[in-house]
Scaffold this motif. Structure first.
Motif, PDB file in Angstrom:
ATOM      1  N   VAL A  23       0.858  -1.181   0.000  1.00 12.94           N
ATOM      2  CA  VAL A  23       0.000   0.000   0.000  1.00 12.94           C
ATOM      3  C   VAL A  23       0.896   1.232   0.000  1.00 12.94           C
ATOM      4  CG1 VAL A  23      -1.772   1.295   1.254  1.00 12.94           C
ATOM      5  CG2 VAL A  23      -1.810  -1.211   1.270  1.00 12.94           C
ATOM      6  N   VAL A  24       0.576   2.185  -0.870  1.00  9.14           N
ATOM      7  CA  VAL A  24       1.319   3.439  -0.915  1.00  9.14           C
ATOM      8  C   VAL A  24       0.738   4.397   0.122  1.00  9.14           C
ATOM      9  CG1 VAL A  24       2.012   5.396  -2.342  1.00  9.14           C
ATOM     10  CG2 VAL A  24       1.814   3.120  -3.350  1.00  9.14           C
ATOM     11  N   VAL A  25       1.609   4.969   0.948  1.00  9.14           N
ATOM     12  CA  VAL A  25       1.189   5.844   2.042  1.00  9.14           C
ATOM     13  C   VAL A  25       1.822   7.225   1.844  1.00  9.14           C
ATOM     14  CG1 VAL A  25       1.339   6.254   4.531  1.00  9.14           C
ATOM     15  CG2 VAL A  25       0.897   3.942   3.661  1.00  9.14           C
ATOM     16  N   GLU A  26       0.994   8.269   1.903  1.00 11.83           N
ATOM     17  CA  GLU A  26       1.492   9.631   1.730  1.00 11.83           C
ATOM     18  C   GLU A  26       1.483  10.434   3.029  1.00 11.83           C
ATOM     19  OE1 GLU A  26      -0.442  11.636  -1.450  1.00 11.83           O
ATOM     20  OE2 GLU A  26       0.031  10.088  -2.944  1.00 11.83           O
ATOM     21  N   ASN A  27       0.867   9.909   4.066  1.00 13.55           N
ATOM     22  CA  ASN A  27       0.939  10.552   5.379  1.00 13.55           C
ATOM     23  C   ASN A  27       0.853   9.489   6.466  1.00 13.55           C
ATOM     24  OD1 ASN A  27      -1.981  10.284   6.352  1.00 13.55           O
ATOM     25  ND2 ASN A  27      -2.269  11.335   4.382  1.00 13.55           N
ATOM     26  N   THR A  28       1.322   9.843   7.637  1.00 16.80           N
ATOM     27  CA  THR A  28       1.419   8.870   8.732  1.00 16.80           C
ATOM     28  C   THR A  28       0.073   8.299   9.114  1.00 16.80           C
ATOM     29  OG1 THR A  28       3.318  10.133   9.560  1.00 16.80           O
ATOM     30  CG2 THR A  28       2.348   8.522  11.041  1.00 16.80           C
ATOM     31  N   GLY A  29      -0.977   9.105   8.990  1.00 15.80           N
ATOM     32  CA  GLY A  29      -2.298   8.644   9.376  1.00 15.80           C
ATOM     33  C   GLY A  29      -2.792   7.461   8.569  1.00 15.80           C
ATOM     34  N   HIS A  30      -2.290   7.320   7.349  1.00 14.76           N
ATOM     35  CA  HIS A  30      -2.720   6.214   6.501  1.00 14.76           C
ATOM     36  C   HIS A  30      -1.953   4.922   6.786  1.00 14.76           C
ATOM     37  CE1 HIS A  30      -4.297   9.228   3.258  1.00 14.76           C
ATOM     38  NE2 HIS A  30      -5.115   9.108   4.284  1.00 14.76           N
ATOM     39  N   ALA A  31      -0.910   5.002   7.615  1.00 11.10           N
ATOM     40  CA  ALA A  31      -0.069   3.837   7.870  1.00 11.10           C
ATOM     41  C   ALA A  31      -0.867   2.703   8.506  1.00 11.10           C
ATOM     42  CB  ALA A  31       1.110   4.228   8.760  1.00 11.10           C
ATOM     43  N   GLU A  32      -1.707   3.047   9.475  1.00  9.80           N
ATOM     44  CA  GLU A  32      -2.492   2.008  10.147  1.00  9.80           C
ATOM     45  C   GLU A  32      -3.522   1.384   9.212  1.00  9.80           C
ATOM     46  OE1 GLU A  32      -3.916   2.772  14.117  1.00  9.80           O
ATOM     47  OE2 GLU A  32      -2.497   4.438  14.339  1.00  9.80           O
ATOM     48  N   VAL A  33      -4.034   2.186   8.268  1.00  6.03           N
ATOM     49  CA  VAL A  33      -4.971   1.656   7.283  1.00  6.03           C
ATOM     50  C   VAL A  33      -4.282   0.584   6.445  1.00  6.03           C
ATOM     51  CG1 VAL A  33      -6.433   2.218   5.301  1.00  6.03           C
ATOM     52  CG2 VAL A  33      -6.218   3.842   7.199  1.00  6.03           C
ATOM     53  N   ALA A  34      -3.009   0.830   6.132  1.00  3.86           N
ATOM     54  CA  ALA A  34      -2.237  -0.130   5.344  1.00  3.86           C
ATOM     55  C   ALA A  34      -2.101  -1.459   6.075  1.00  3.86           C
ATOM     56  CB  ALA A  34      -0.856   0.443   5.032  1.00  3.86           C
ATOM     57  N   THR A  35      -1.858  -1.399   7.362  1.00  2.64           N
ATOM     58  CA  THR A  35      -1.693  -2.647   8.121  1.00  2.64           C
ATOM     59  C   THR A  35      -2.992  -3.442   8.171  1.00  2.64           C
ATOM     60  OG1 THR A  35      -2.219  -1.595  10.246  1.00  2.64           O
ATOM     61  CG2 THR A  35       0.083  -1.580   9.547  1.00  2.64           C
ATOM     62  N   GLY A  36      -4.125  -2.732   8.236  1.00  5.05           N
ATOM     63  CA  GLY A  36      -5.400  -3.422   8.245  1.00  5.05           C
ATOM     64  C   GLY A  36      -5.655  -4.154   6.943  1.00  5.05           C
ATOM     65  N   TYR A  37      -5.200  -3.566   5.833  1.00  7.24           N
ATOM     66  CA  TYR A  37      -5.374  -4.203   4.531  1.00  7.24           C
ATOM     67  C   TYR A  37      -4.420  -5.381   4.359  1.00  7.24           C
ATOM     68  CZ  TYR A  37      -4.826  -4.927  -0.496  1.00  7.24           C
ATOM     69  OH  TYR A  37      -4.702  -5.495  -1.745  1.00  7.24           O
ATOM     70  N   LEU A  38      -3.173  -5.200   4.790  1.00  3.00           N
ATOM     71  CA  LEU A  38      -2.146  -6.219   4.568  1.00  3.00           C
ATOM     72  C   LEU A  38      -2.228  -7.359   5.571  1.00  3.00           C
ATOM     73  CD1 LEU A  38       0.913  -3.877   3.845  1.00  3.00           C
ATOM     74  CD2 LEU A  38      -0.422  -5.173   2.178  1.00  3.00           C
ATOM     75  N   ALA A  73       7.332   5.702   9.129  1.00  5.84           N
ATOM     76  CA  ALA A  73       6.700   6.551   8.120  1.00  5.84           C
ATOM     77  C   ALA A  73       6.890   8.024   8.449  1.00  5.84           C
ATOM     78  CB  ALA A  73       5.211   6.215   8.012  1.00  5.84           C
ATOM     79  N   ASP A  74       6.759   8.358   9.727  1.00  2.00           N
ATOM     80  CA  ASP A  74       6.915   9.751  10.153  1.00  2.00           C
ATOM     81  C   ASP A  74       8.347  10.239   9.916  1.00  2.00           C
ATOM     82  OD1 ASP A  74       5.761  12.117  11.461  1.00  2.00           O
ATOM     83  OD2 ASP A  74       7.149  11.665  13.086  1.00  2.00           O
ATOM     84  N   MET A  92      13.627  14.186  -2.056  1.00  2.00           N
ATOM     85  CA  MET A  92      12.523  14.281  -1.117  1.00  2.00           C
ATOM     86  C   MET A  92      11.675  13.009  -1.136  1.00  2.00           C
ATOM     87  SD  MET A  92      10.947  16.038   1.159  1.00  2.00           S
ATOM     88  CE  MET A  92      11.737  17.652   0.935  1.00  2.00           C
ATOM     89  N   VAL A  93      11.313  12.533   0.048  1.00  4.34           N
ATOM     90  CA  VAL A  93      10.424  11.375   0.183  1.00  4.34           C
ATOM     91  C   VAL A  93       9.012  11.890   0.415  1.00  4.34           C
ATOM     92  CG1 VAL A  93       9.921   9.272   1.455  1.00  4.34           C
ATOM     93  CG2 VAL A  93      12.296  10.009   1.181  1.00  4.34           C
ATOM     94  N   SER A  94       8.150  11.746  -0.583  1.00  2.00           N
ATOM     95  CA  SER A  94       6.761  12.182  -0.438  1.00  2.00           C
ATOM     96  C   SER A  94       5.811  10.997  -0.305  1.00  2.00           C
ATOM     97  CB  SER A  94       6.340  13.046  -1.635  1.00  2.00           C
ATOM     98  OG  SER A  94       6.525  12.338  -2.850  1.00  2.00           O
ATOM     99  N   ARG A  95       6.316   9.777  -0.531  1.00  2.22           N
ATOM    100  CA  ARG A  95       5.505   8.565  -0.391  1.00  2.22           C
ATOM    101  C   ARG A  95       6.383   7.445   0.147  1.00  2.22           C
ATOM    102  NH1 ARG A  95       4.709  10.620  -5.391  1.00  2.22           N
ATOM    103  NH2 ARG A  95       2.629  11.379  -5.950  1.00  2.22           N
ATOM    104  N   VAL A  96       5.751   6.544   0.886  1.00  3.94           N
ATOM    105  CA  VAL A  96       6.426   5.307   1.281  1.00  3.94           C
ATOM    106  C   VAL A  96       5.538   4.148   0.847  1.00  3.94           C
ATOM    107  CG1 VAL A  96       7.699   6.315   3.203  1.00  3.94           C
ATOM    108  CG2 VAL A  96       5.433   5.312   3.606  1.00  3.94           C
ATOM    109  N   LEU A  97       6.169   3.036   0.553  1.00  2.83           N
ATOM    110  CA  LEU A  97       5.449   1.820   0.191  1.00  2.83           C
ATOM    111  C   LEU A  97       5.517   0.865   1.371  1.00  2.83           C
ATOM    112  CD1 LEU A  97       4.026  -0.017  -1.875  1.00  2.83           C
ATOM    113  CD2 LEU A  97       6.304  -0.703  -2.695  1.00  2.83           C
ATOM    114  N   VAL A  98       4.354   0.519   1.914  1.00  2.68           N
ATOM    115  CA  VAL A  98       4.281  -0.440   3.021  1.00  2.68           C
ATOM    116  C   VAL A  98       3.922  -1.794   2.417  1.00  2.68           C
ATOM    117  CG1 VAL A  98       3.195  -1.024   5.215  1.00  2.68           C
ATOM    118  CG2 VAL A  98       3.527   1.384   4.586  1.00  2.68           C
ATOM    119  N   GLU A  99       4.760  -2.799   2.644  1.00  2.00           N
ATOM    120  CA  GLU A  99       4.552  -4.113   2.038  1.00  2.00           C
ATOM    121  C   GLU A  99       4.538  -5.210   3.089  1.00  2.00           C
ATOM    122  OE1 GLU A  99       6.209  -4.001  -2.521  1.00  2.00           O
ATOM    123  OE2 GLU A  99       7.588  -4.654  -0.951  1.00  2.00           O
TER     124      GLU A  99
END
Length: 386
Positions: A23-38, A73-74, A92-99
């Motif tokens: 899941v591609v994450v653009e802010n820290t708040g979306h990080a937990e959403v990624a874990t729920g999906y993965l 992520a932060d 600049m890092v504007s996105r991270v990929l959570v896998e």
């Protein structure tokens, strides 16, 4: 044009190639959403920049909890990640990929590129994946296998088997690698790529082949017919000067020196930089303004060169073949006046109406130094910054 890892993996999946779920994450708040999906309890957080060496620079992090994921992520988002490929300023890092994490049995190397010597697409593979292929080529070249593809027949099954045997794959893995290679070859040709690199291509503990990481470069000359891919360009990853030059239709590459170069013709530009180095200077850029340079083109080029604060002098080296030297001189004079250039400008003109062009520069009243010949111009500009 380079793609981000997450963009490259989307293309791989479209061609039937297995990648980790992410899941591609653009802010820290979306990080937990990624874990729920993965799902799972461990994840990998990967900074998305156009440079290699992310792992060694702290841009790839294994996390064991949601809190660690949030912290990683932060720390990465909004930072400038410096690697050996983009030093000293980083990107600049504007996105991270959570896998998701996978159990790795082996790491392999696989790439397709254009072999300039053979003028063919070539598959390069090695059983030593997860490492810099340049190091392997230097220290253990026997570990690298290559298969050159016929432009009419394409990548053949026997070539895929040769690669599979070299990678010590067996049974169903040979079939899987053949399918994977055929998918990569189709992607390479239909998308007008100049390189696709899967490193590492992993063998999981269950024997599956998965593209764990991927880099893709698209041929810039083909972007006019690759509209969807051209929309994926991330200008935040480009040097601002290079982005401005691209928009102006100029060929510009930023370097680390303090002598700005403005030349018409790529070969002449390379020779100019070589002579500057030969006489003890350091070019600040490669800049080819093209064979039909105009006053507007020259003005844009001056602005881009001077946007680099390191530039202490400019060398203009123009051969007036298509365009007469007097017209080029007029353009240089107008550009220097318009841009208000304050650093020394050394100009070397050769070609049609060269005497008239030099006379115009001499009578302009501007601080423009006219040089006689390429060597003289290189010496003068090096002296100007000494």
């Amino acid at each position: 044009m380079n793609l981000h890892e997450y963009q490259a993996k989307e293309l791989l999946r479209e061609h039937g190639i297995t990648t980790p779920r992410g899941v591609v994450v653009e802010n820290t708040g979306h990080a937990e959403v990624a874990t729920g999906y993965l799902g799972g309890e461990k994840w990998v957080v990967k900074a998305q920049i156009h440079a290699g060496g992310r792992g060694k620079a702290g841009g790839v992090r294994l996390v064991n909890s949601v809190d660690e994921l949030r912290e990683a992520a932060d720390a990465l988002l909004g930072s400038s990640l410096v690697t050996y490929q983009n030093a000293p300023d980083g990107q600049m890092v504007s996105r991270v990929l959570v896998e998701e994490t996978l159990n790795i049995s082996r790491e392999l190397y696989l790439s397709l590129l254009v072999d300039r010597e053979h003028e063919r697409i070539t598959v390069v593979a090695s059983a030593s994946g997860g490492m810099d292929i340049e190091d392997i080529a230097r220290t253990a070249p026997e570990k690298i296998v290559q298969e050159v593809c016929d432009p009419l027949m394409g990548l053949q099954d026997f070539q895929c088997r040769n690669i599979a045997f070299a990678l010590e794959l067996k049974d169903k893995q040979i079939v899987a690698l053949t399918k994977l290679l055929k998918g990569l070859y189709k992607l390479f040709t239909t998308a007008d790529l100049s390189m696709v690199e899967v490193n590492p291509l992993i063998v999981t503990d269950t024997g599956e082949l998965v593209a764990l990481d991927c880099k893709i470069s698209v041929d810039d000359n083909a972007l006019y017919r690759q509209k969807k891919l051209s929309e994926l360009r991330d200008h935040t990853q480009d040097d601002p000067k290079e982005a401005a030059a691209h928009a102006a239709g100029l060929n510009y590459i930023a370097l680390s020196g303090n002598i700005g170069c403005m030349v018409n013709g790529a070969g002449l530009a390379m020779a100019t930089m070589d002579l500057i180095k030969l006489h003890g200077g350091a070019p600040a850029n490669f800049l080819d303004v093209g064979g039909a340079a105009t006053a507007e083109t020259v003005a844009k080029a001056f602005k881009i060169i001077l946007s680099d604060s390191k530039v202490k002098a400019i060398l203009v080296n123009i051969f007036g073949g298509i365009m007469r030297c007097d017209i080029i001189a007029e353009g240089i004079i107008k550009a220097v006046q318009e841009v208000a250039v304050t650093v020394p400008v050394i100009v070397r003109l050769e070609g049609t109406n060269v005497d008239l062009g030099r006379k115009m520069l001499a009578e302009s009243g501007l601080k423009i130094i006219s040089a006689d010949g390429l060597t003289d111009s290189a010496k003068r500009v090096v002296e100007a910054v000494s």
